[in-house]
Design an enzyme around this catalytic site. Structure first.
Site, short mmCIF file in Angstrom:
data_model
loop_
_atom_site.label_atom_id
_atom_site.label_comp_id
_atom_site.label_asym_id
_atom_site.label_seq_id
_atom_site.Cartn_x
_atom_site.Cartn_y
_atom_site.Cartn_z
N GLY A 191 -2.69 -2.57 -7.30
CA GLY A 191 -1.65 -3.10 -7.24
C GLY A 191 -1.76 -4.46 -8.32
O GLY A 191 -2.72 -5.18 -8.55
N SER A 199 0.44 -9.13 1.77
CA SER A 199 -0.92 -8.99 1.68
C SER A 199 -1.33 -9.03 3.31
O SER A 199 -0.70 -9.46 4.21
CB SER A 199 -1.44 -10.37 1.25
N HIS A 236 0.76 -1.21 -0.04
CA HIS A 236 -0.13 -0.07 -0.04
C HIS A 236 0.92 1.25 0.07
O HIS A 236 0.47 2.25 -0.68
CB HIS A 236 -1.07 0.13 1.26
P1 AMP Z 1 -6.36 -4.27 -0.28
O1 AMP Z 1 -6.33 -3.37 0.99
O2 AMP Z 1 -5.73 -5.78 -0.12
O3 AMP Z 1 -7.75 -4.34 -0.93
O4 AMP Z 1 -5.44 -3.73 -1.48
C1 AMP Z 1 -5.38 -2.48 -1.59
C2 AMP Z 1 -4.85 -2.15 -2.92
O5 AMP Z 1 -3.26 -2.55 -2.63
C3 AMP Z 1 -4.97 -3.06 -4.14
O6 AMP Z 1 -4.61 -2.35 -5.20
C4 AMP Z 1 -3.89 -3.91 -4.11
O7 AMP Z 1 -3.76 -4.76 -5.41
C5 AMP Z 1 -2.83 -3.30 -3.58
N1 AMP Z 1 -1.65 -4.30 -3.07
C6 AMP Z 1 -2.34 -5.32 -2.05
N2 AMP Z 1 -0.87 -5.87 -1.77
C7 AMP Z 1 -0.08 -5.37 -2.76
C8 AMP Z 1 1.34 -5.81 -2.94
N3 AMP Z 1 2.03 -6.75 -2.20
N4 AMP Z 1 2.09 -5.03 -3.70
C9 AMP Z 1 1.39 -3.93 -4.52
N5 AMP Z 1 0.26 -3.73 -4.56
C10 AMP Z 1 -0.49 -4.50 -3.30
#
Ligand code: AMP
Length: 283
Positions: free
Chosen positions: A150, A188, A40
């Protein structure tokens, strides 16, 4: 409204609107579900570099969870998230309660077609309807010029691009590289649920993708052989319960017999009740 460092924290639609009223453009949006990590952070940094105003949303979206238990179990720590957003120089954090995103009587779903059906769409029916619906609302409420996602969730980026194009939403969708731990595990929020043994075993996802990437780089073009190479690595890890392994067309996400253009190797694997996904483009 509260201020953390120079970050404005807003919760209602009205507060968000007034915070954005005189915000300099362009506006970059980073949608998240919180429990922020370096993946993030990388999105926030990119958004800050390319925009005058950076907005981060923190919202665990109930509509994109297909198992109620998973929604309840999703990790949350707003104070920590706000400190991270503040340290990254984010201008505005929108952290709304559910009824600010879905007011009483809310009854619309944004449903993307073919791209949303395979892989995560097949494994989690309704998931991408929930994602597309909340992202359409976010794009509109923020009036974002750009939004940062991401590559870790490769299908999600494709679904959102399609949604924005089809609905004539002017927000540019920017995909950013996957951030990984030193041993290859993609960051993650769900990694927090892994036991020490499962955390170690979880490196098998990236190792499996690397096997496909290496075979592809060495000239292998059979989808079946590339998938078998991934399965072979996964089979070395007894803790891993494989949900799917895919080598698909990089534009349509249909499974490939023959890789003759940009493709995406991807997989979903369970360790106990924790489900992890990862992918690697084969270009
Ligand atoms: P989330 O909070 O898991 O819904 O993720 C929010 C954003 O962060 C989404 O666009 C994800 O794809 C991105 N994201 C999550 N994990 C990663 C990572 N390891 N590398 C890059 N972007 C990420």
């Amino acid at each position: 409204m509260t201020e953390v460092a120079r970050t404005l924290v807003v919760r209602t639609r009205a507060e968000l609107r007034s915070a954005l009223a005189d915000a300099p453009r362009p506006i970059g949006l980073v949608p998240t579900m919180g429990w922020l990590h370096d993946g993030h952070r990388a999105l926030m940094q990119r958004a800050r570099t390319e925009n005058e105003t950076t907005v981060v949303s923190i919202f665990v979206n109930p509509r994109q969870f297909t198992v109620a238990d998973d929604y309840t179990r999703y990790p949350r720590n707003e104070a920590r998230d706000l400190a991270i957003a503040g340290a990254e120089g984010v201008d505005i954090v929108w952290s709304p309660p559910v009824e600010e995103v879905y007011p009483p009587g809310f009854d619309t779903t944004v449903s993307v077609g073919a791209l949303a059906r395979p892989l995560e769409g097949a494994a989690r029916p309704g998931h991408f309807d929930g994602v597309a619906t909340v992202v359409a609302i976010l794009f509109d409420l923020v009036g974002a010029d750009r939004a940062y996602f991401g590559q870790k969730d490769a299908q999600q980026v494709m679904v959102i691009r399609q949604m924005a194009r089809d609905l004539a939403i002017g927000t540019e969708v920017v995909a950013c590289p996957t951030i990984r731990e030193a041993d290859g595990l993609a960051l993650s929020s769900r990694n927090v649920h892994l036991s020490a043994e499962d955390r170690e075993a979880a490196t098998v996802l990236h190792r499996s993708l690397i096997a496909a990437r290496d075979a592809h780089a060495a000239g292998e073009r059979s989808g079946a052989v590339l998938r078998a190479a991934m399965h072979e690595v996964l089979a070395t890890e007894p803790r891993a319960e494989v949900e799917y392994v895919s080598v698909a067309d990089g534009r349509t996400l249909t499974e490939l017999d023959e890789v003759d253009g940009p493709a995406l190797a991807s997989l979903a694997v369970r360790f106990g009740s924790t489900r992890l996904i990862d992918n690697e483009p084969l270009d």
